[in-house]
Design a protein around this motif. Structure first.
Motif, PDB file in Angstrom:
ATOM      1  N   LYS A 189       0.942  -1.011   0.056  1.00 28.32           N
ATOM      2  CA  LYS A 189       0.200  -0.029   0.077  1.00 28.32           C
ATOM      3  C   LYS A 189       0.855   1.271   0.013  1.00 28.32           C
ATOM      4  O   LYS A 189       1.834   1.635   0.848  1.00 28.32           O
ATOM      5  CB  LYS A 189      -1.018   0.138   1.146  1.00 28.32           C
ATOM      6  CG  LYS A 189      -1.901   1.109   1.125  1.00 28.32           C
ATOM      7  CD  LYS A 189      -2.901   1.035   2.394  1.00 28.32           C
ATOM      8  CE  LYS A 189      -3.892   2.167   2.484  1.00 28.32           C
ATOM      9  NZ  LYS A 189      -4.867   2.055   3.132  1.00 28.32           N
ATOM     10  N   ASN A 196       0.328   1.800  -5.424  1.00 20.73           N
ATOM     11  CA  ASN A 196      -0.075   0.367  -4.692  1.00 20.73           C
ATOM     12  C   ASN A 196       0.661  -0.556  -5.568  1.00 20.73           C
ATOM     13  O   ASN A 196       0.443  -0.919  -6.521  1.00 20.73           O
ATOM     14  CB  ASN A 196      -1.320   0.131  -4.525  1.00 20.73           C
ATOM     15  CG  ASN A 196      -1.977   1.219  -3.391  1.00 20.73           C
ATOM     16  OD1 ASN A 196      -1.404   1.567  -2.483  1.00 20.73           O
ATOM     17  ND2 ASN A 196      -3.159   1.475  -3.537  1.00 20.73           N
ATOM     18  N   PRO A 274      -6.496  -0.655  -4.902  1.00 20.47           N
ATOM     19  CA  PRO A 274      -6.594   0.044  -6.090  1.00 20.47           C
ATOM     20  C   PRO A 274      -5.198   0.444  -6.607  1.00 20.47           C
ATOM     21  O   PRO A 274      -4.158   0.188  -6.112  1.00 20.47           O
ATOM     22  CB  PRO A 274      -7.603   1.422  -6.088  1.00 20.47           C
ATOM     23  CG  PRO A 274      -7.392   1.400  -4.222  1.00 20.47           C
ATOM     24  CD  PRO A 274      -6.989   0.049  -3.925  1.00 20.47           C
ATOM     25  N   ASP A 277      -2.966   4.845  -4.673  1.00 18.37           N
ATOM     26  CA  ASP A 277      -3.734   5.170  -3.206  1.00 18.37           C
ATOM     27  C   ASP A 277      -4.217   6.559  -3.019  1.00 18.37           C
ATOM     28  O   ASP A 277      -3.779   7.466  -2.452  1.00 18.37           O
ATOM     29  CB  ASP A 277      -2.258   5.301  -2.202  1.00 18.37           C
ATOM     30  CG  ASP A 277      -2.863   5.062  -0.698  1.00 18.37           C
ATOM     31  OD1 ASP A 277      -3.969   4.826  -0.405  1.00 18.37           O
ATOM     32  OD2 ASP A 277      -2.093   5.403   0.134  1.00 18.37           O
ATOM     33  N   TRP A 278      -5.423   6.305  -3.823  1.00 19.53           N
ATOM     34  CA  TRP A 278      -6.374   7.665  -3.790  1.00 19.53           C
ATOM     35  C   TRP A 278      -7.608   7.247  -3.117  1.00 19.53           C
ATOM     36  O   TRP A 278      -8.300   6.172  -3.409  1.00 19.53           O
ATOM     37  CB  TRP A 278      -6.599   8.092  -5.208  1.00 19.53           C
ATOM     38  CG  TRP A 278      -7.192   9.372  -5.341  1.00 19.53           C
ATOM     39  CD1 TRP A 278      -7.207  10.480  -4.584  1.00 19.53           C
ATOM     40  CD2 TRP A 278      -8.030   9.659  -6.391  1.00 19.53           C
ATOM     41  NE1 TRP A 278      -8.068  11.635  -5.181  1.00 19.53           N
ATOM     42  CE2 TRP A 278      -8.609  10.866  -6.199  1.00 19.53           C
ATOM     43  CE3 TRP A 278      -8.904   9.062  -7.364  1.00 19.53           C
ATOM     44  CZ2 TRP A 278      -9.563  11.640  -7.015  1.00 19.53           C
ATOM     45  CZ3 TRP A 278      -9.732   9.521  -8.285  1.00 19.53           C
ATOM     46  CH2 TRP A 278     -10.104  10.931  -7.929  1.00 19.53           C
ATOM     47  N   PRO A 280     -10.853   8.241  -3.223  1.00 13.73           N
ATOM     48  CA  PRO A 280     -12.297   7.691  -3.759  1.00 13.73           C
ATOM     49  C   PRO A 280     -12.564   6.359  -4.388  1.00 13.73           C
ATOM     50  O   PRO A 280     -13.131   5.699  -4.594  1.00 13.73           O
ATOM     51  CB  PRO A 280     -12.238   8.639  -4.916  1.00 13.73           C
ATOM     52  CG  PRO A 280     -11.590   9.794  -4.389  1.00 13.73           C
ATOM     53  CD  PRO A 280     -10.610   9.243  -3.564  1.00 13.73           C
ATOM     54  N   LEU A 281     -10.776   5.795  -4.837  1.00 12.56           N
ATOM     55  CA  LEU A 281     -11.019   4.524  -5.468  1.00 12.56           C
ATOM     56  C   LEU A 281     -11.200   3.481  -4.579  1.00 12.56           C
ATOM     57  O   LEU A 281     -11.678   2.394  -4.844  1.00 12.56           O
ATOM     58  CB  LEU A 281      -9.274   4.479  -6.076  1.00 12.56           C
ATOM     59  CG  LEU A 281      -9.096   5.199  -7.365  1.00 12.56           C
ATOM     60  CD1 LEU A 281      -7.569   4.758  -7.562  1.00 12.56           C
ATOM     61  CD2 LEU A 281     -10.021   4.966  -8.533  1.00 12.56           C
ATOM     62  N   TYR A 282     -11.047   3.659  -3.141  1.00 12.71           N
ATOM     63  CA  TYR A 282     -11.471   2.573  -2.224  1.00 12.71           C
ATOM     64  C   TYR A 282     -12.864   2.243  -1.932  1.00 12.71           C
ATOM     65  O   TYR A 282     -13.186   1.432  -1.275  1.00 12.71           O
ATOM     66  CB  TYR A 282     -10.887   2.997  -0.778  1.00 12.71           C
ATOM     67  CG  TYR A 282      -9.069   2.862  -0.811  1.00 12.71           C
ATOM     68  CD1 TYR A 282      -8.494   1.501  -0.562  1.00 12.71           C
ATOM     69  CD2 TYR A 282      -8.368   3.868  -1.136  1.00 12.71           C
ATOM     70  CE1 TYR A 282      -7.237   1.412  -0.648  1.00 12.71           C
ATOM     71  CE2 TYR A 282      -6.715   3.819  -1.084  1.00 12.71           C
ATOM     72  CZ  TYR A 282      -6.297   2.570  -0.719  1.00 12.71           C
ATOM     73  OH  TYR A 282      -4.995   2.601  -0.876  1.00 12.71           O
ATOM     74  N   TYR A 283     -13.809   3.140  -2.710  1.00 18.90           N
ATOM     75  CA  TYR A 283     -15.018   3.009  -2.615  1.00 18.90           C
ATOM     76  C   TYR A 283     -15.391   1.830  -3.372  1.00 18.90           C
ATOM     77  O   TYR A 283     -16.505   1.119  -3.117  1.00 18.90           O
ATOM     78  CB  TYR A 283     -15.813   3.971  -2.993  1.00 18.90           C
ATOM     79  CG  TYR A 283     -16.012   5.308  -1.938  1.00 18.90           C
ATOM     80  CD1 TYR A 283     -16.597   5.191  -0.731  1.00 18.90           C
ATOM     81  CD2 TYR A 283     -15.208   6.271  -2.072  1.00 18.90           C
ATOM     82  CE1 TYR A 283     -16.539   6.162   0.196  1.00 18.90           C
ATOM     83  CE2 TYR A 283     -15.010   7.423  -1.169  1.00 18.90           C
ATOM     84  CZ  TYR A 283     -15.828   7.397  -0.119  1.00 18.90           C
ATOM     85  OH  TYR A 283     -15.967   8.175   1.015  1.00 18.90           O
ATOM     86  N   VAL A 284     -14.577   1.580  -4.504  1.00 11.99           N
ATOM     87  CA  VAL A 284     -14.663   0.312  -5.065  1.00 11.99           C
ATOM     88  C   VAL A 284     -14.359  -0.871  -4.287  1.00 11.99           C
ATOM     89  O   VAL A 284     -13.223  -1.092  -3.812  1.00 11.99           O
ATOM     90  CB  VAL A 284     -13.931   0.249  -6.580  1.00 11.99           C
ATOM     91  CG1 VAL A 284     -14.040  -0.930  -7.217  1.00 11.99           C
ATOM     92  CG2 VAL A 284     -14.399   1.781  -7.150  1.00 11.99           C
ATOM     93  N   TRP A 289     -11.222  -4.723  -7.665  1.00  9.66           N
ATOM     94  CA  TRP A 289     -10.031  -4.565  -8.146  1.00  9.66           C
ATOM     95  C   TRP A 289      -9.077  -5.715  -8.553  1.00  9.66           C
ATOM     96  O   TRP A 289      -8.489  -5.903  -9.299  1.00  9.66           O
ATOM     97  CB  TRP A 289      -9.112  -3.633  -7.108  1.00  9.66           C
ATOM     98  CG  TRP A 289      -9.686  -2.261  -7.126  1.00  9.66           C
ATOM     99  CD1 TRP A 289     -10.280  -1.776  -6.007  1.00  9.66           C
ATOM    100  CD2 TRP A 289      -9.603  -1.132  -8.283  1.00  9.66           C
ATOM    101  NE1 TRP A 289     -10.580  -0.244  -6.259  1.00  9.66           N
ATOM    102  CE2 TRP A 289     -10.218  -0.044  -7.593  1.00  9.66           C
ATOM    103  CE3 TRP A 289      -9.208  -1.331  -9.385  1.00  9.66           C
ATOM    104  CZ2 TRP A 289     -10.151   0.925  -8.543  1.00  9.66           C
ATOM    105  CZ3 TRP A 289      -9.247  -0.185 -10.225  1.00  9.66           C
ATOM    106  CH2 TRP A 289      -9.783   1.053  -9.710  1.00  9.66           C
ATOM    107  N   LYS A 293      -7.420  -7.120 -12.180  1.00 18.39           N
ATOM    108  CA  LYS A 293      -6.072  -7.502 -12.443  1.00 18.39           C
ATOM    109  C   LYS A 293      -5.998  -8.742 -12.771  1.00 18.39           C
ATOM    110  O   LYS A 293      -5.178  -9.140 -13.468  1.00 18.39           O
ATOM    111  CB  LYS A 293      -5.258  -7.235 -10.784  1.00 18.39           C
ATOM    112  CG  LYS A 293      -5.162  -5.895 -10.392  1.00 18.39           C
ATOM    113  CD  LYS A 293      -4.574  -5.604  -9.235  1.00 18.39           C
ATOM    114  CE  LYS A 293      -4.732  -4.204  -8.661  1.00 18.39           C
ATOM    115  NZ  LYS A 293      -3.979  -4.005  -7.335  1.00 18.39           N
TER     116      LYS A 293
END
Length: 348
Positions: A189, A196, A274, A277-278, A280-284, A289, A293
């Motif tokens: 992370k 990440n 994600p 390390d931003w 808003p992306l952790y709401y997915v 994710w 990948k």
């Protein structure tokens, strides 16, 4: 889930029932995913060869894999007269089972794992290495020279590249300080700047590339599919198989391919995290994710199969023993030396 069943069944039965449900939650979607990636594999090959691929059974050909599965299910299981019947039928079961049990320690998110054991990486190595027994047994029990040649090739090939994979994973363990797959993911992370994973790490990125190539060899995918070389071995270790025994080899192969894609994502590319390390992306959800990948690496697997010519067997062995083994061993010393210099006094 255990606490939900415990009030009416008691702890032992609640634990047993919850474990069975967890296994089915992983195994059933995995079987569905295997059917769909076989379709995706054929579509990718077709597109790269300017063909259409499966397009008749179901909308866009989506049901082609299920039609193929029904076809082999309805076929007669033929056992050669000179074959060892018990081992002949046992070999595909071993291959298929080993391909499933490794998924027990693959984390799909924070706490979303069937068995979050501290030695998860060792479990992956131990369980995945058992797959060679199914191939060796199938080749020997068929009592035919072509499957037997293929089994010997497979044994040498898997052993050769597992040695390199072992040293690559030692580098990962040294860097993260843990054999636990969830801890390995969390160590990536915001690893370099706000990324990440190890994409910008000059020490770990070469290991990621070597692990991807070794995973191609470990799953006998092109250009390392010497165990199924049609020009020499007819079809390899499964030449004498038919019906569901052949289908189990097919399912086991693709389950292993998905597993290697998941391990590539988990060990080097942030797993369920994600790409950056931003917040808003952790709401997915993390499983989305990881799924993206896995699909990306599977596309690379198919791309290589469609474009790279098959190696000769001596080239395959030379790459494993004379290139990957010394380079991965040197990289263990390089990573450990860097960590000794930069982390001295951390535990004092």
């Amino acid at each position: 889930m255990i606490s939900w069943f415990e009030s009416s069944l008691g702890y032992d039965w609640a634990f047993f029932l919850a474990t069975i449900i967890d296994i089915l939650v992983i195994a059933l979607p995995l079987m569905l995913a295997v059917a769909m990636i076989i379709y995706a594999d054929r579509k990718i090959w077709a597109a790269m060869a300017l063909r259409r691929g499966p397009n008749v059974v179901g909308p866009f050909g989506l049901l082609q894999s299920f039609a193929d599965g029904l076809k082999v299910f309805l076929q007669e299981t033929i056992v050669p007269a000179a074959a060892n019947r018990t081992l002949f039928l046992l070999a595909p079961i071993i291959t298929f089972t080993v391909a499933l049990i490794v998924w027990a320690v693959v984390p799909f998110g924070v706490g979303v794992v069937l068995a979050d054991i501290n030695v998860g990486l060792l479990y992956v190595l131990a369980a995945s290495s058992l797959g060679v027994y199914g191939i060796i047994l199938s080749g020997w029990a068929s009592n035919s020279k072509y499957p037997f040649y293929s089994a010997l090739r497979a044994a040498a090939q898997m052993v050769s590249y597992e040695v390199a994979i072992g040293f690559i994973l030692i580098s990962v363990v040294l860097w993260t300080g843990s054999f636990n797959l969830s801890a390995i993911v969390m160590a990536q992370k915001s690893h370099v700047w706000f990324f990440n994973g190890y994409i910008l790490n000059p020490l770990m990125f070469p290991m990621a590339v070597m692990f991807f190539i070794s995973s191609l060899a470990e799953t006998q995918r092109a250009p390392f599919d010497l165990t199924e070389a049609e020009s020499e071995l007819v079809a390899g270790y499964q030449t004498e198989y038919s019906s569901m025994s052949f289908a189990l080899f097919w399912l086991g192969e693709y389950a292993n391919v998905l597993l290697m894609c998941a391990l590539n994502a988990t060990l080097f590319w942030g797993g369920w995290l994600p790409p950056v390390d931003w917040a808003p992306l952790y709401y997915v959800p993390g499983i989305i994710w990881l799924f993206v990948k896995i699909l990306f690496f599977f596309f690379l697997f198919s791309w290589v199969k469609a474009t790279v010519p098959r190696y000769r067997y001596d080239q395959l062995m030379r790459l494993g023993w004379k290139v990957f083994l010394p380079v991965s061993l040197f990289w263990v010393f390089l990573v450990s030396g860097y960590l000794m210099l930069t982390r001295v006094g951390v535990g004092s």
